[in-house]
Motif scaffolding. Structure first.
Motif, PDB file in Angstrom:
ATOM      1  N   UNK A 312      34.344  55.488  53.188  1.00 55.15           N
ATOM      2  CA  UNK A 312      34.954  54.514  54.224  1.00 55.15           C
ATOM      3  C   UNK A 312      34.321  53.151  54.210  1.00 55.15           C
ATOM      4  N   UNK A 313      33.284  52.810  53.589  1.00 49.12           N
ATOM      5  CA  UNK A 313      33.099  51.613  53.596  1.00 49.12           C
ATOM      6  C   UNK A 313      33.454  50.818  52.284  1.00 49.12           C
ATOM      7  N   UNK A 314      34.090  51.726  51.401  1.00 48.84           N
ATOM      8  CA  UNK A 314      34.497  50.701  50.229  1.00 48.84           C
ATOM      9  C   UNK A 314      35.452  49.519  50.660  1.00 48.84           C
ATOM     10  N   UNK A 315      34.868  48.457  49.548  1.00 47.26           N
ATOM     11  CA  UNK A 315      36.232  47.290  49.892  1.00 47.26           C
ATOM     12  C   UNK A 315      36.660  47.159  48.532  1.00 47.26           C
ATOM     13  N   UNK A 316      38.109  46.921  48.377  1.00 48.49           N
ATOM     14  CA  UNK A 316      38.542  46.706  47.030  1.00 48.49           C
ATOM     15  C   UNK A 316      38.613  45.537  46.569  1.00 48.49           C
ATOM     16  N   UNK A 317      37.776  45.295  45.492  1.00 50.20           N
ATOM     17  CA  UNK A 317      37.560  43.931  44.960  1.00 50.20           C
ATOM     18  C   UNK A 317      38.015  43.880  43.285  1.00 50.20           C
ATOM     19  N   UNK A 318      38.938  44.663  42.825  1.00 51.74           N
ATOM     20  CA  UNK A 318      39.525  44.868  41.752  1.00 51.74           C
ATOM     21  C   UNK A 318      40.071  43.586  41.242  1.00 51.74           C
ATOM     22  N   UNK A 319      40.609  42.599  42.373  1.00 48.12           N
ATOM     23  CA  UNK A 319      41.153  41.323  41.875  1.00 48.12           C
ATOM     24  C   UNK A 319      40.287  40.330  41.186  1.00 48.12           C
ATOM     25  N   UNK A 320      38.856  40.716  41.608  1.00 42.34           N
ATOM     26  CA  UNK A 320      37.770  39.541  41.126  1.00 42.34           C
ATOM     27  C   UNK A 320      37.684  40.024  39.412  1.00 42.34           C
ATOM     28  N   UNK A 321      38.172  40.852  39.032  1.00 37.82           N
ATOM     29  CA  UNK A 321      37.941  41.234  37.594  1.00 37.82           C
ATOM     30  C   UNK A 321      39.232  41.896  37.042  1.00 37.82           C
ATOM     31  N   UNK A 322      40.417  41.396  37.254  1.00 36.36           N
ATOM     32  CA  UNK A 322      41.703  41.798  36.657  1.00 36.36           C
ATOM     33  C   UNK A 322      41.724  41.575  35.181  1.00 36.36           C
TER      34      UNK A 322
END
Length: 491
Positions: A312-322
């Motif tokens: 539940x505490x996951x943050x989607x940070x995929x955009x930092x490393x597209x």
């Protein structure tokens, strides 16, 4: 034709008869063999795969859904200031050698794990313990230097199981625990055998015996399951074959999630990876989905930081490393590597690493980074990469639950040394309020994502292929374990 029919019919009768006799035993295959059998002294996930909850038990344990439930501790009291945990132990517990398990063994285990010379792979779990006191044989008190919201969670790890001074000397080859199964035999390179413990203190398991077989090659894995030589293969290594098993009524396919953050591990102290621009270039050179599709046949969830997406505490940070090869090339040029460079890529045995390594190598080559690939066995990987830090890049799945704290250890093999992150983890450990913890975990995820410590690839999926009549196997892996305590055959 007639001859074959008769033969087939008689074979079927024999199979049914032997099947009926064998309904209280199981043969489980896993890909990796443990290098030793001491979960409190080795880093390899395979040790827990075989022994967690089966042979060894801790004060608390992970349930199939990841909840922390009672283990050898039947209940506990926590002082108002959060510093003192009083554990009430189960009565009548014996180790497999007949010796009694009591508060002295708990003290021995925790003191050994946190000792100066401890070889425990997760020594940090015990760092906050200042004292372990035996109140009486069934009561033990653990005092911490500051409140720790994760303490009961930490005690559920395989690294925190309770062991005894009487049997510790030979634990690596003859594991003596308190669990529902006793260790019987280990034929190295082939199999490990467990037998039901007749003196088990808790509910008796349905299985009389269990054999773990170690089959590392994906082709051999497919053949063994197809021929019904094994009853289940946990962590089936050839995802391309799963549709075939799903279509076959003899089998069931369970696909679950793991705590395994699969990363392109990067040696942050080794030039040129000590330059954040180079690490950022690596991150943008990688096409995660191409790796998931090519190496895992679509099984796996992309991650942008070292955290499980189902948490539940996951943050989607995929955009930092597209995926952006042009940006990767310009970052390399800026860092003084317009012509690229060459580094090592050391790969352990699992198929995600060997198959993923080939794909990543070609993605890096496209931006000018050449890799010298070395395939290592686990023992070599532990020595060269994990212990001696002799690598540029590697690929490994970190299967411990909620293990973002490893980034606070500058001596850990990827050698990331960030005092700001270390201070944040100190604060997190001392915080028990759930909302504040969530906020700190979000900050922690952002820091390591923006520092591009490692290439964050995907959360490893786990597929289990089992015979149709088998029930009670874990679908998800909240910790790397093949827990047989609830497994049985349906009649």
């Amino acid at each position: 034709m007639h001859h074959f029919k008769t033969l087939a019919a008689s074979t079927a009768i024999v199979l049914c008869a032997s099947g009926a006799l064998a309904q209280d035993s199981i043969t489980v295959a896993i890909q990796l063999e443990p290098p030793n059998l001491d979960p409190t002294g080795g880093a390899a996930q395979a040790i827990d795969s075989v022994l967690y909850a089966n042979v060894f038990e801790g004060l608390t344990r992970f349930d199939a859904d990841g909840a922390i439930i009672r283990g050898l501790a039947q209940s506990w009291d926590i002082s108002d200031d959060g510093l003192v945990y009083t554990f009430n132990l189960a009565a009548g517990v014996t180790f497999h050698d007949g010796t009694t398990m009591d508060a002295e063994d708990v003290k021995f285990s925790l003191d050994r794990a946190r000792a100066e010379d401890s070889t425990n792979a997760q020594k940090g779990l015990f760092a906050g313990i200042t004292d372990v006191t035996v109140i009486d044989p069934l009561t033990v008190q653990v005092t911490l230097d500051q409140p720790n919201g994760s303490f009961l969670f930490n005690m559920a790890w395989g690294d925190a199981v309770i062991v005894a001074p009487e049997s510790i000397e030979n634990i690596a080859s003859n594991p003596i625990g308190t669990g529902p199964f006793t260790f019987t035999d280990w034929v190295q390179g082939d199999r490990l055998e467990l037998t039901r413990n007749p003196d088990y203190w808790g509910p008796a398991p349905a299985l009389e015996s269990a054999t773990f077989r170690f089959i590392s090659d994906p082709t051999a894995a497919f053949a063994a399951v197809m021929a019904e030589d094994v009853d289940a293969f946990v962590g089936f290594p050839a995802p391309e074959n799963l549709p075939q098993f799903e279509a076959d009524p003899r089998f069931q396919v369970l696909v679950g999630n793991t705590e395994g953050e699969t990363i392109l591990s990067t040696n942050n102290k080794m030039p040129p990876f000590d330059d954040i621009r180079v690490r950022k270039a690596l991150a943008h050179a990688i096409d995660r989905q191409a790796i998931i599709d090519g190496a895992m046949f679509g099984y796996g969830t992309p991650i942008g930081t070292h955290f499980a997406p189902h948490n539940p505490d996951y943050v989607d940070l995929l955009a930092n490393s597209q995926h952006d090869p042009d940006l990767a090339r310009s970052l390399l040029a800026e860092a003084g590597f317009a012509d690229g460079f060459t580094t090592t890529l050391k790969l352990p045995p699992p198929s995600y690493a060997r198959r993923g390594g080939e794909i990543i190598a070609s993605q890096l080559r496209a931006v000018g980074i050449e890799t010298e690939i070395t395939n290592l066995e686990w023992a070599q990987w532990i020595e060269e990469v994990f212990t001696n830090k002799d690598f540029g890049l590697s690929i490994v799945s970190h299967t411990e639950p909620m293990d973002i704290g490893i980034y606070a250890n500058p001596d850990y093999y990827f050698q990331y040394d960030n005092p700001e992150f270390q201070a944040l983890m100190e604060t997190l450990n001392a915080t028990t309020d759930p909302a504040m913890r969530s906020n700190l975990l979000a900050q922690a995820q952002a820091i390591i994502s923006e520092d591009y410590v490692n290439g964050y690839l995907f959360e490893l999926a786990v597929a289990t292929v089992a015979k149709a009549g088998l029930q009670g196997l874990w679908v998800n892996q909240p910790t790397a374990a093949v827990d047989l305590t609830g497994v049985s055959w349906s009649n």
